[in-house]
Motif scaffolding. Structure first.
Motif, mmCIF file in Angstrom:
data_model
loop_
_atom_site.group_PDB
_atom_site.id
_atom_site.type_symbol
_atom_site.label_atom_id
_atom_site.label_comp_id
_atom_site.label_asym_id
_atom_site.label_seq_id
_atom_site.Cartn_x
_atom_site.Cartn_y
_atom_site.Cartn_z
ATOM 1 N N ILE A 77 -3.999 0.978 10.932
ATOM 2 C CA ILE A 77 -2.775 1.743 11.166
ATOM 3 C C ILE A 77 -3.066 2.787 12.242
ATOM 4 O O ILE A 77 -3.876 3.703 12.044
ATOM 5 N N TYR A 78 -2.382 2.661 13.403
ATOM 6 C CA TYR A 78 -2.547 3.591 14.513
ATOM 7 C C TYR A 78 -1.374 4.569 14.505
ATOM 8 O O TYR A 78 -0.213 4.165 14.394
ATOM 9 N N SER A 79 -1.708 5.865 14.612
ATOM 10 C CA SER A 79 -0.661 6.874 14.521
ATOM 11 C C SER A 79 -1.104 8.160 15.207
ATOM 12 O O SER A 79 -2.215 8.243 15.757
ATOM 13 N N ASN A 80 -0.239 9.157 15.136
ATOM 14 C CA ASN A 80 -0.593 10.467 15.688
ATOM 15 C C ASN A 80 -1.465 11.274 14.739
ATOM 16 O O ASN A 80 -1.684 12.466 14.937
ATOM 17 N N ALA A 81 -1.990 10.621 13.682
ATOM 18 C CA ALA A 81 -2.907 11.293 12.754
ATOM 19 C C ALA A 81 -4.310 11.412 13.337
ATOM 20 O O ALA A 81 -5.133 12.148 12.808
ATOM 21 N N GLY A 82 -4.608 10.664 14.405
ATOM 22 C CA GLY A 82 -5.935 10.729 15.001
ATOM 23 C C GLY A 82 -6.156 9.598 15.972
ATOM 24 O O GLY A 82 -5.319 8.686 16.110
ATOM 25 N N ASP A 83 -7.308 9.642 16.640
ATOM 26 C CA ASP A 83 -7.625 8.605 17.626
ATOM 27 C C ASP A 83 -8.033 7.293 16.971
ATOM 28 O O ASP A 83 -7.836 6.218 17.535
ATOM 29 N N ASN A 84 -8.623 7.363 15.772
ATOM 30 C CA ASN A 84 -9.083 6.162 15.078
ATOM 31 C C ASN A 84 -8.048 5.694 14.064
ATOM 32 O O ASN A 84 -7.385 6.520 13.422
ATOM 33 N N ILE B 27 4.005 9.673 12.983
ATOM 34 C CA ILE B 27 4.592 8.570 13.739
ATOM 35 C C ILE B 27 3.566 7.453 13.839
ATOM 36 O O ILE B 27 2.470 7.643 14.384
ATOM 37 N N ILE B 28 3.885 6.289 13.260
ATOM 38 C CA ILE B 28 3.007 5.111 13.351
ATOM 39 C C ILE B 28 3.335 4.386 14.640
ATOM 40 O O ILE B 28 4.465 3.904 14.841
ATOM 41 N N SER B 29 2.366 4.331 15.536
ATOM 42 C CA SER B 29 2.589 3.704 16.841
ATOM 43 C C SER B 29 2.328 2.202 16.825
ATOM 44 O O SER B 29 2.946 1.447 17.579
ATOM 45 N N ASP B 30 1.439 1.761 15.961
ATOM 46 C CA ASP B 30 1.107 0.333 15.926
ATOM 47 C C ASP B 30 0.353 0.014 14.639
ATOM 48 O O ASP B 30 -0.313 0.875 14.068
ATOM 49 N N TYR C 39 6.127 -1.850 8.183
ATOM 50 C CA TYR C 39 5.817 -0.430 8.056
ATOM 51 C C TYR C 39 6.975 0.399 8.622
ATOM 52 O O TYR C 39 7.807 -0.112 9.384
ATOM 53 N N PRO C 40 7.075 1.687 8.299
ATOM 54 C CA PRO C 40 8.170 2.523 8.798
ATOM 55 C C PRO C 40 8.122 2.662 10.315
ATOM 56 O O PRO C 40 7.066 2.947 10.892
ATOM 57 N N LYS C 41 9.264 2.490 10.946
ATOM 58 C CA LYS C 41 9.342 2.591 12.415
ATOM 59 C C LYS C 41 9.828 3.975 12.855
ATOM 60 O O LYS C 41 9.811 4.287 14.049
ATOM 61 N N PHE D 87 0.856 -1.179 0.000
ATOM 62 C CA PHE D 87 0.000 0.000 0.000
ATOM 63 C C PHE D 87 0.896 1.234 0.000
ATOM 64 O O PHE D 87 1.808 1.348 0.826
ATOM 65 N N VAL D 88 0.656 2.133 -0.936
ATOM 66 C CA VAL D 88 1.413 3.384 -0.991
ATOM 67 C C VAL D 88 0.564 4.475 -0.346
ATOM 68 O O VAL D 88 -0.543 4.769 -0.803
ATOM 69 N N LEU D 89 1.091 5.080 0.732
ATOM 70 C CA LEU D 89 0.371 6.094 1.477
ATOM 71 C C LEU D 89 1.174 7.381 1.506
ATOM 72 O O LEU D 89 2.343 7.413 1.091
ATOM 73 N N ASN D 90 0.539 8.421 2.021
ATOM 74 C CA ASN D 90 1.200 9.726 2.055
ATOM 75 C C ASN D 90 0.902 10.425 3.377
ATOM 76 O O ASN D 90 -0.230 10.400 3.868
ATOM 77 N N ASN D 91 1.946 11.025 3.970
ATOM 78 C CA ASN D 91 1.743 11.882 5.134
ATOM 79 C C ASN D 91 1.308 13.242 4.610
ATOM 80 O O ASN D 91 2.121 14.077 4.258
ATOM 81 N N SER D 92 0.012 13.445 4.533
ATOM 82 C CA SER D 92 -0.507 14.684 3.974
ATOM 83 C C SER D 92 -0.784 15.724 5.050
ATOM 84 O O SER D 92 -1.454 16.730 4.791
#
Length: 354
Positions: free
Chosen positions: A102-109, A56-59, A71-73, A45-50
């Protein structure tokens, strides 16, 4: 003091909104198509930090232990692309649809991705021909007809696709109307390989009875350009419903009879136009209503002297064939008629001309 505080608060919220974190991607689902039993399949899957700050991907979590993810650590800079690689072990026969969160600092969900396909004993390839070339893709059919559709039906038809290019293709159907949906499996086709596209009709979204025609376009990748060489025509014939008709209504219904349903018009012999006539007689007990009169192809003109035909009466359908337009037509010239005769709801008249 209060107004100054409110202005400062609004500025802070504005800055915070501008820096909001977000992950984006073109495809949240990858269809792997047929996967051989006990041969793990991997997809990227190709994604983008928009967002406006490092991501930061936490899990990353999957819905079963049969799917592993890479995934990137480390932090992903704002605006950077990154990949999430998934592998399914394919140790169970049949269809699969695996979810990845994908859990990250992009949001709670979490952002949800999906990997699907079907595990088979061996790959079964299409053995037919691909006579139509649409850019780098070849297909087996470029003219689809959904015939005799009743309101509520959801028929589908398949198109076989082969990648004749030198790069992996991600087929995409462009200019789809809201009553059509397209699915391609697998969603990525390596050079020399094939896939199957399923075109699904939602008859609830069709507006008019009779013939509805449209053109869709098959591109090799998202963002590909629409061009005539990539055109696929779709024709749909929606029929009126007579399922609630009583026996008395059927006995007293109109009955359409035609002098011919295959009009022989000979040859143009250098002429630009040819004319022919079909007689329509109502042999029933109530008025015959010609609800719709349409042409499947360009190059025909029709004129009906009356659309409501009383019992025992006859109407004349004049047909004019135009040589220049018929020479460019992609399919056989036909006329479609929709009536209130329950035995002749849809009438197709073939026009035979050289």
């Amino acid at each position: 003091m209060t107004n100054r505080y409110m202005v400062s608060l609004l500025l802070a919220l504005s800055v915070g909104g501008a820096q909001a974190q977000e992950i984006s991607t073109v495809n949240t689902t990858i269809d792997c198509g047929q996967v051989v039993f006990k041969q793990p399949v991997t997809a990227e899957f190709v994604l983008n930090n928009s967002g406006g700050r490092p991501l930061i991907i936490s899990d990353v979590r999957t819905d079963c232990g049969c799917t592993t993810v890479s995934y990137p650590k480390t932090a992903i800079p704002a605006g950077e692309r990154f990949k999430v690689t998934t592998t399914y072990d394919a140790k169970q026969m049949g269809h699969f649809n695996k979810q990845i969160g994908i859990y990250s600092n992009a949001g709670d969900n979490p952002m949800m991705l999906s990997l699907k396909g079907v595990v088979v004993p061996q790959i079964s390839d299409f053995q037919g021909e691909y006579p139509f070339q649409l850019g780098s893709l070849a297909i087996d059919v470029n003219d689809i007809v959904f015939d005799d559709v009743n309101r509520g039906d959801n028929p589908f038809q398949k198109i076989h696709i082969k990648n004749n290019g030198t790069e992996t293709a991600e087929p995409v159907f462009m200019h789809l109307p809201d009553y059509l949906k397209a699915e391609v499996s697998p969603s990525r086709i390596a050079p020399g390989h094939s896939a199957i596209a399923t075109i699904i009709l939602d008859s609830h979204r069709l507006r008019d009875l009779g013939l509805t025609q449209t053109s869709i376009y098959l591109g090799s990748f998202i963002g590909d350009k629409v061009s005539p060489e990539k055109e696929i025509t779709i024709s749909t014939v929606l029929l009126p419903g007579f399922e609630n008709m009583t026996e008395t209504q059927r006995v007293n219904a109109p009955k359409a009879r035609f002098s011919t349903l295959s009009l022989e018009m000979g040859s143009f012999n250098g002429k630009t136009k040819k004319n022919g006539t079909i007689k329509i007689t109502n042999e029933g007990l109530s008025p015959l209503n010609i609800r719709s009169l349409q042409m499947f192809t360009a190059g025909l003109e029709v004129s009906l002297n009356k659309t409501l035909i009383e019992p025992g009466k006859t109407a004349s359908l004049k047909v004019t064939a135009i040589a220049e337009l018929l020479n460019r037509a992609r399919s056989k010239p036909r006329i479609l008629m929709i009536t209130n005769d329950p035995e002749n709801t849809k009438v197709t008249i073939n026009i035979n001309i050289k």
